[in-house]
Design a protein around this motif. Structure first.
Motif, mmCIF file in Angstrom:
data_model
loop_
_atom_site.group_PDB
_atom_site.id
_atom_site.type_symbol
_atom_site.label_atom_id
_atom_site.label_comp_id
_atom_site.label_asym_id
_atom_site.label_seq_id
_atom_site.Cartn_x
_atom_site.Cartn_y
_atom_site.Cartn_z
ATOM 1 N N PRO A 257 0.807 -1.230 0.000
ATOM 2 C CA PRO A 257 0.000 0.000 0.000
ATOM 3 C C PRO A 257 0.838 1.277 0.000
ATOM 4 O O PRO A 257 0.313 2.351 -0.316
ATOM 5 N N ALA A 258 2.128 1.180 0.326
ATOM 6 C CA ALA A 258 3.007 2.349 0.305
ATOM 7 C C ALA A 258 3.666 2.552 -1.059
ATOM 8 O O ALA A 258 4.355 3.556 -1.261
ATOM 9 N N GLY A 259 3.496 1.608 -1.983
ATOM 10 C CA GLY A 259 4.025 1.774 -3.328
ATOM 11 C C GLY A 259 5.291 0.997 -3.620
ATOM 12 O O GLY A 259 5.498 0.563 -4.753
ATOM 13 N N PHE A 260 6.166 0.815 -2.623
ATOM 14 C CA PHE A 260 7.317 -0.059 -2.852
ATOM 15 C C PHE A 260 6.846 -1.506 -2.775
ATOM 16 O O PHE A 260 5.697 -1.795 -2.411
ATOM 17 N N GLN A 261 7.710 -2.435 -3.125
ATOM 18 C CA GLN A 261 7.303 -3.829 -3.245
ATOM 19 C C GLN A 261 7.795 -4.678 -2.091
ATOM 20 O O GLN A 261 8.742 -4.306 -1.385
ATOM 21 N N LEU A 262 7.149 -5.816 -1.908
ATOM 22 C CA LEU A 262 7.586 -6.838 -0.958
ATOM 23 C C LEU A 262 7.715 -8.144 -1.721
ATOM 24 O O LEU A 262 6.792 -8.563 -2.413
ATOM 25 N N GLU A 263 8.882 -8.771 -1.605
ATOM 26 C CA GLU A 263 9.111 -10.090 -2.181
ATOM 27 C C GLU A 263 8.918 -11.133 -1.088
ATOM 28 O O GLU A 263 9.513 -11.039 -0.012
ATOM 29 N N PHE A 264 8.095 -12.121 -1.368
ATOM 30 C CA PHE A 264 7.827 -13.218 -0.435
ATOM 31 C C PHE A 264 8.416 -14.463 -1.077
ATOM 32 O O PHE A 264 7.996 -14.865 -2.170
ATOM 33 N N GLY A 265 9.434 -15.070 -0.432
ATOM 34 C CA GLY A 265 10.163 -16.122 -1.107
ATOM 35 C C GLY A 265 10.477 -17.336 -0.257
ATOM 36 O O GLY A 265 10.218 -17.383 0.945
ATOM 37 N N TYR A 266 11.068 -18.323 -0.928
ATOM 38 C CA TYR A 266 11.478 -19.575 -0.289
ATOM 39 C C TYR A 266 12.620 -20.185 -1.105
ATOM 40 O O TYR A 266 12.664 -20.091 -2.327
ATOM 41 N N GLY A 267 13.531 -20.848 -0.415
ATOM 42 C CA GLY A 267 14.488 -21.747 -1.058
ATOM 43 C C GLY A 267 15.685 -21.104 -1.701
ATOM 44 O O GLY A 267 16.288 -21.694 -2.610
ATOM 45 N N ALA A 268 16.101 -19.933 -1.239
ATOM 46 C CA ALA A 268 17.279 -19.301 -1.839
ATOM 47 C C ALA A 268 18.538 -20.096 -1.524
ATOM 48 O O ALA A 268 18.667 -20.691 -0.453
ATOM 49 N N ARG A 269 19.490 -20.069 -2.453
ATOM 50 C CA ARG A 269 20.792 -20.669 -2.183
ATOM 51 C C ARG A 269 21.516 -19.818 -1.150
ATOM 52 O O ARG A 269 21.213 -18.639 -0.970
ATOM 53 N N THR A 270 22.482 -20.410 -0.487
ATOM 54 C CA THR A 270 23.268 -19.682 0.505
ATOM 55 C C THR A 270 24.719 -19.586 0.074
ATOM 56 O O THR A 270 25.191 -20.342 -0.780
ATOM 57 N N ILE A 271 25.408 -18.636 0.677
ATOM 58 C CA ILE A 271 26.813 -18.400 0.384
ATOM 59 C C ILE A 271 27.666 -19.390 1.176
ATOM 60 O O ILE A 271 27.448 -19.603 2.369
ATOM 61 N N ASP A 272 28.616 -19.998 0.509
ATOM 62 C CA ASP A 272 29.584 -20.834 1.214
ATOM 63 C C ASP A 272 30.989 -20.427 0.767
ATOM 64 O O ASP A 272 31.162 -19.643 -0.162
ATOM 65 N N GLU A 273 31.963 -20.928 1.478
ATOM 66 C CA GLU A 273 33.350 -20.588 1.180
ATOM 67 C C GLU A 273 34.102 -21.812 0.658
ATOM 68 O O GLU A 273 33.913 -22.915 1.173
ATOM 69 N N PRO A 274 34.943 -21.666 -0.350
ATOM 70 C CA PRO A 274 35.196 -20.411 -1.066
ATOM 71 C C PRO A 274 34.064 -20.118 -2.044
ATOM 72 O O PRO A 274 33.571 -21.019 -2.730
ATOM 73 N N TRP A 275 33.653 -18.842 -2.117
ATOM 74 C CA TRP A 275 32.570 -18.447 -3.023
ATOM 75 C C TRP A 275 33.162 -18.155 -4.402
ATOM 76 O O TRP A 275 33.966 -17.237 -4.564
ATOM 77 N N THR A 276 32.769 -18.952 -5.384
ATOM 78 C CA THR A 276 33.340 -18.834 -6.727
ATOM 79 C C THR A 276 32.307 -18.394 -7.762
ATOM 80 O O THR A 276 32.562 -18.447 -8.960
ATOM 81 N N GLU A 277 31.137 -17.934 -7.288
ATOM 82 C CA GLU A 277 30.047 -17.590 -8.198
ATOM 83 C C GLU A 277 29.829 -16.086 -8.330
ATOM 84 O O GLU A 277 28.744 -15.647 -8.694
ATOM 85 N N ASN A 278 30.854 -15.291 -7.992
ATOM 86 C CA ASN A 278 30.746 -13.837 -8.159
ATOM 87 C C ASN A 278 30.914 -13.516 -9.639
ATOM 88 O O ASN A 278 32.011 -13.203 -10.121
ATOM 89 N N ARG A 279 29.819 -13.638 -10.374
ATOM 90 C CA ARG A 279 29.874 -13.484 -11.823
ATOM 91 C C ARG A 279 28.672 -12.677 -12.318
ATOM 92 O O ARG A 279 27.768 -12.355 -11.549
#
Length: 298
Positions: A257-279
């Motif tokens: 109702p304020a005009g900006f958005q809300l994302e409602f999500g599930y199942g995102a991948r997480t960061i692990d080390e070493p992180w090699t996906e900075n692309r």
């Protein structure tokens, strides 16, 4: 990965706090926290005292965000890093500490126009989080309450601030085209969440600095049920159900109702080390996330 920060809270100023609260309760499934010392309503998505703080006013935008240091030492290091980067760091007053329900607080002006607060000791709520609309609740432990995405015309300054001042690390970035308008988005992490902050760059000024806030639940069914609630409420669906390519989040976006958005999500991948996906990525989603009803897609 040096895990010392989590996204603690988001402060917004909205013209209709009651209507915005109804949306958070009846569509998103949050539960109210105690009002602040200044009388502002707050909302929770876990056992912390407050995660979204709602002030009344005309902005319909974010007015501050908070990152919580996981220890007193981490707080001291965060403050030193900001000062060493040449930023003006303002200590919070006693009133600030009471309003945010934290033990320590400093404030730094961010180049995208929304102040960043570094805090320590965010209070725990008096009662456990339990939402009848979101069984199992939201994923926050060790990752913070979600993520926020801002839009700016000066990505270089925002990128330097995110990395050198806050101390975030880039997860990846996206370069794509939105109907002839070039869009670049950089995604930053400070713990296993793929991104706690993202900064989008457009060559035009938008009316709001905050593009969206994301909350991640613990089941796919919770996403579907929330989508049904948003659709039945007649709210504009900026992006229907889909899956992002970079963080693999299954989600939808609703215009609040304020005009900006809300994302409602599930199942995102997480960061692990070493992180090699900075692309670089060249599309927002693997599939879906099509607009259904939104003034942004007229």
């Amino acid at each position: 990965m040096n895990v010392e920060l989590e996204l603690a809270y988001l402060g917004v100023e909205v013209a209709d706090p009651t209507g915005f609260g109804t949306f958070l309760a009846d569509v998103v499934g949050l539960i109210p926290g105690d009002t602040t010392t200044a009388g502002a309503p707050t909302w929770r998505n876990d056992d912390r005292a407050q995660r979204i703080i709602v002030h009344e006013g005309p902005a319909n935008d974010a007015i501050f965000i908070g990152f919580e240091a996981v220890s007193a030492g981490a707080f001291d290091r965060a403050v030193k890093r900001a000062r060493d980067a040449g930023e003006t760091v303002t200590d919070g007053t006693a009133a600030d500490l009471a309003a945010r329900r934290v033990e320590r607080l400093v404030r730094i002006e961010a180049p995208w126009g929304v102040p960043v607060e570094i805090v320590h000791g965010l209070a725990t709520a008096g009662e456990p989080f339990a939402s009848p609309l979101v069984p199992g609740g939201f994923l926050t432990k060790g990752q913070g309450f979600g993520h926020v995405v801002f839009v700016t015309t000066d990505l270089d300054s925002a990128d330097r601030f995110a990395r050198e001042v806050i101390g975030l690390e880039q997860s990846d970035w996206m370069e794509t085209d939105l109907g002839g308008i070039p869009l670049t988005v950089r995604f930053y992490h400070c713990n296993p969440r793929h991104h706690s902050l993202a900064i989008g760059s457009l060559p035009i000024e938008l009316p709001q600095k905050l593009h969206h806030v994301m909350l991640e639940t613990v089941s796919q069914d919770n996403v579907g049920l929330a989508f049904d609630r948003a659709f039945k409420a007649g709210l504009p669906i900026a992006n229907a159900l889909g899956k992002h390519e970079n963080d693999k989040m299954f989600s939808f976006y609703v215009v609040t109702p304020a005009g900006f958005q809300l994302e409602f999500g599930y199942g995102a991948r997480t960061i692990d080390e070493p992180w090699t996906e900075n692309r670089r990525y060249d599309r927002i989603s693997e599939w879906g996330h099509q607009p259904l009803q939104s003034p942004l897609h007229a």
